[in-house]
Write an enzyme that holds these catalytic residues in place. Structure first.
Site, PDB file in Angstrom:
ATOM      1  N   GLY A  19       0.722  -1.140   0.145  1.00  0.00           N
ATOM      2  CA  GLY A  19       0.043   0.106  -0.186  1.00  0.00           C
ATOM      3  C   GLY A  19       0.892   1.401   0.015  1.00  0.00           C
ATOM      4  N   GLY A  21       1.718   3.506  -2.372  1.00  0.00           N
ATOM      5  CA  GLY A  21       1.721   4.203  -3.667  1.00  0.00           C
ATOM      6  C   GLY A  21       1.177   5.596  -3.393  1.00  0.00           C
ATOM      7  N   ASP A  69      -2.614  -7.503  -5.568  1.00  0.00           N
ATOM      8  CA  ASP A  69      -3.783  -7.398  -4.676  1.00  0.00           C
ATOM      9  C   ASP A  69      -3.415  -8.280  -3.353  1.00  0.00           C
ATOM     10  OD1 ASP A  69      -6.090  -7.976  -3.349  1.00  0.00           O
ATOM     11  OD2 ASP A  69      -6.986  -8.508  -5.001  1.00  0.00           O
ATOM     12  N   VAL A  70      -3.187  -7.738  -2.397  1.00  0.00           N
ATOM     13  CA  VAL A  70      -2.639  -8.389  -1.181  1.00  0.00           C
ATOM     14  C   VAL A  70      -3.624  -9.352  -0.729  1.00  0.00           C
ATOM     15  CG1 VAL A  70      -0.861  -6.538  -0.434  1.00  0.00           C
ATOM     16  CG2 VAL A  70      -3.400  -6.776   0.394  1.00  0.00           C
ATOM     17  N   SER A 148      -4.533   0.722  14.225  1.00  0.00           N
ATOM     18  CA  SER A 148      -5.139   2.111  14.163  1.00  0.00           C
ATOM     19  C   SER A 148      -5.842   2.379  15.807  1.00  0.00           C
ATOM     20  CB  SER A 148      -6.095   2.217  13.151  1.00  0.00           C
ATOM     21  OG  SER A 148      -6.983   3.490  13.377  1.00  0.00           O
ATOM     22  N   TYR A 160     -13.596  -2.289   9.917  1.00  0.00           N
ATOM     23  CA  TYR A 160     -12.159  -1.700  10.076  1.00  0.00           C
ATOM     24  C   TYR A 160     -11.617  -1.848  11.583  1.00  0.00           C
ATOM     25  CZ  TYR A 160      -8.724   1.906   9.827  1.00  0.00           C
ATOM     26  OH  TYR A 160      -7.483   2.954   9.657  1.00  0.00           O
ATOM     27  N   ALA A 161     -12.421  -1.852  12.550  1.00  0.00           N
ATOM     28  CA  ALA A 161     -12.108  -1.902  13.838  1.00  0.00           C
ATOM     29  C   ALA A 161     -12.008  -3.409  14.097  1.00  0.00           C
ATOM     30  CB  ALA A 161     -13.118  -1.358  14.799  1.00  0.00           C
ATOM     31  N   LYS A 164      -8.406  -4.254  12.491  1.00  0.00           N
ATOM     32  CA  LYS A 164      -7.164  -3.281  13.188  1.00  0.00           C
ATOM     33  C   LYS A 164      -6.840  -4.185  14.466  1.00  0.00           C
ATOM     34  CE  LYS A 164      -6.058  -0.613   9.839  1.00  0.00           C
ATOM     35  NZ  LYS A 164      -5.017  -0.950   8.929  1.00  0.00           N
TER      36      LYS A 164
END
Length: 261
Positions: A19, A21, A69-70, A148, A160-161, A164
């Site tokens: 990621g 870029g 694409d990871v 995060s 997302y949480a 992370k």
């Protein structure tokens, strides 16, 4: 910072940053190159990674662009092998690739959940699994996960949480498994950092980035939003030999105590 003669605390090391870029990943790739590492800049397409590569080459660093694409195991294996084929080794992996698909739970689609988990969590797993093979052979390695403050919970970010928070558990587990091979695994957990993700959040809220920065900065003990370079500096330390006895830890880089917001 290194110069064209290659001086720096990461001289002779080879790093892969995912990621990379733009945003935090780009700053990390540049910082590691400034410290003397040869850097593989990975993003979803090779074209997306080229700007960072050009910046590194501009000050005499060595870098290559890789599209991957990871969340795809085959692409990850091929990408890591390409790094080893080009530079002869892989010493440092910074798992930074990530996306957001924010929504409240009752509005969040299964696709929104899957894609965020796949990129952040599965992607870091696949990249770490592929990289550690080469690190074990050399009895040396540094792996960084990017978590995060969102791991502590944030409205509208169930996916997302969860991802992370999972990365912190992954790092602690890998630190236990890989320590015997001279490999450290740590997590950096950024707070509010000025990136495109934050800009997107501001747009969803119907305000400008500057307005959002002003609102957020009032709640941060240091009184400012962070920069990608703040995260890059922390990563550069954790992957250096100066941090050789630090493993399985999560470092919150958030302008104040974790959870203050």
């Amino acid at each position: 910072m290194t110069s064209k003669n290659g001086a720096g605390r990461l001289h002779g090391r080879v790093a892969l940053v995912t990621g990379a870029g733009q945003g935090i990943g780009a700053a990390e790739a540049v910082k590691l190159a400034e410290e003397g590492a040869k850097v593989a800049v990975l993003d979803i397409t090779e074209e997306a990674a080229r700007g960072t590569v050009e910046k590194i080459r501009g000050f005499g660093g060595e870098a290559i662009a890789i599209g991957c694409d990871v969340s795809d195991a085959g692409q990850v294996e091929a990408a890591v092998q390409r790094v080893v084929d080009r530079f002869g080794r892989l010493d440092i992996l910074v798992n930074n690739a990530g996306i957001i698909r924010d929504n409240l739970l009752f509005k969040m689609s299964e696709e929104d959940w899957d894609r965020v988990i796949d990129v952040h969590l599965k992607g870091s797993f696949l990249c770490s699994r592929a990289a550690q093979k080469h690190m074990v052979e050399r009895n040396y390695g540094r792996i960084i996960m990017t978590s995060s403050i969102g791991a502590l919970g944030n409205r509208g970010q169930t996916n997302y949480a969860s991802a992370k928070a999972g990365l912190q558990g992954m790092a602690r587990t890998l630190a236990i498994e890989l320590g015997r091979f001279g490999i450290t695994v740590n997590t950096v957990a950024p707070g509010w950092i000025e990136t495109d993700m934050v800009r997107q959040s501001a747009e969803r809220m119907g305000i400008t980035l500057e307005e959002m920065k002003e609102i957020i900065s009032k709640e941060i003990p240091l009184g400012r939003m962070g920069t990608p370079e703040d995260i890059a500096n922390a990563v550069a330390f954790l992957v250096s030999d100066e941090a050789s006895y630090i493993s399985g830890q999560t470092l919150y880089v958030s302008g104040g105590p974790a959870g203050v917001m």
